[in-house]
Enzyme design. Sequence first.
Site: not given
Length: 492
Positions: A78, A157, A181
Site C-alpha cells: 500500500k 482506503s 480500511s
Amino acid sequence: MTKLTNLTLAEARDGLKSGDFSAVELTQAHVDAMAANTDLNAFITETPELALEQAKASDEKIKSGDAGAMEGLPIGMKDLFCTKDVRTTAASRILDNFIPPYESTVSANLKKAGAVMVGKTNLDEFAMGSANITSAFGSVKNPWGANVGKDLVPGGSSGGSAAAVAGELCLAATGTDTGGSIRQPASFSGIVGLKPTYGRCSRWGIVAFASSLDQAGPMTKTVRDSAIMLQSMAGYDVHDSTSARVDLPNFEAALSGDIKGLKIGIPQEYKVDGMPQEIVDLWKKGEDMLKDAGAEIVSVSLPHTKYALATYYIVAPAEASSNLARYDGVRYGHRAEGDLDSLDDLYMKTRAQGFGEEVQRRIMIGTYVLSAGYYDAYYAKAQKIRTLIAQDFEKAYEQCDVILTPTCPSEAFGIGENEDDPVKMYLNDVFTVPTSLAGLPGISVPAGLSEGGLPLGLQLIGRPFDEETVLRTADVLEKAAAFSAKPKMLEA
C-alpha cells in the site's frame, strides 16, 4: 498446470520449496498480469525491475537453504508505507514526488522475510475514504465490475491492494485499517482482510492518518495466507511507542480446524433498521456454519455501538488535522510557486493545491472539534464514549470468545454513486468502526454472493492480541462457506 497467478501464498511457498518453478518465473507472471490490467489502476507506482531483481536474489537464497518465511513471494505494498528509494505518495499531490530515504518497519520486516515487492498500490488520499475515489491518481476499479457490466468501487482506503489481490496481480498485499480500511475493501472484493490488534504491527514509517487508530495488516486470498503474512509483518518495534511488547505466536499453527466448544457472540445492536435481507441471511448462515462446526452461539450486547460512527468521525479527523499539519511546503513535498506574499501565504496555497477535497473536509472538521470552546463538547466527549465502547466489548468477552457480524451493510457499489453524500459514504464503515475504536483484531472472510452476484463478507472480532482464535475461527468459517467465485476477468 495451474497458472502461477492463481496460486495462494501457501501454494506458491510450497512450489518454490519443491522447485516446481522459480521466484523469477513466479514474479514475471505477476508482472505480466500487472501490465495487462493497468485499467484497474490498482498501482500508483509499479516496480517490475526491482521485483525481478529481488526475485533473482530469492532464488539464490532458496538454493542455498537460506530462505525467509516469504522468500520469493510477490506482494503489493500500500502506498502509505514508506519504502526506501521508492516513491511514496499516500495518493496525494502534496507527496507527489516524495522518495523516502528510509523503510517502514512493516515493509522492512517483509523484505527481510524475502517478500518481493511488485509495486505500490493505490488508496484513498491519506487513507481517507471507503471507496478509493479520493486518490489524486484516479479511482481504482473493482475486478468484479465485469461481472455486472459497470465500474465498481473496490472499497477503501486499501482499495488498490484489494483490487490487486482479487485481480491476481500479486499474491497478497499490505493494507492499513483506521476504521475498516482493510476489512471493508476485502468484503467488496471477495478476499480476506485482517486488522490485527492495535500495537501488533509497528506504525513506524507509515504515513499517519489517525495515530490512535491506524494499524497495518495483510490482505490475502485465504485465511492461511493472512496467518503467514502477519507472522512476518508483526512484532515489537523500538521506533514506535505504541508498539506492544507481546509474544508473537505461530499464527499458521493456530489453524487447527477445531472450534468445538468455542462461544460465538452475536451482538443484537448490529441488527440495524433497514439492513438488506441478504445481509441478514448471510449473517444467519455464518452463525449456522459455526454452530455446525461445534461452536456455541450466544447473544451479547454492545449498547454503545450506536454512537461509534459519530465518535469515529470526531476522533479520526481531529488526529488527522494534527498529523497533516506537517505538510507545509517547506521541508518536503509539493510547494506552491508564483507570487507569494508571506510565509502564511505559502502555507495556505501549498495546502490548498496539495490536498484534495475529502482531506480538506476532514482537516476542517478536525480543527473545529479541537478548537477552543468546542474541545470539551466534542473531542473530550468522544474520547469518553470511546472508552464506553471498549468496555462494552470487555463485558461481551466475559460471555463469548469471538464475535460474528456482517462486514459491510451492502455489496460494492458503482463508481460515482453516493459521492455527493458523505454521510452515506461514512455508513460503509458502520460495522467495522467499533472494532477500531476498541483496538481489537477483526477479520473479513468472503462468505457468499449478493443477489447481484457480488461478494459479501462476514467479520469475526476477537479479544486483544488473540489473533490466533480469530484466525482459527475464520479458517473454519472459510472452509464451511467454500467461497470459490472469481471475477470474470480471470476466466480469460
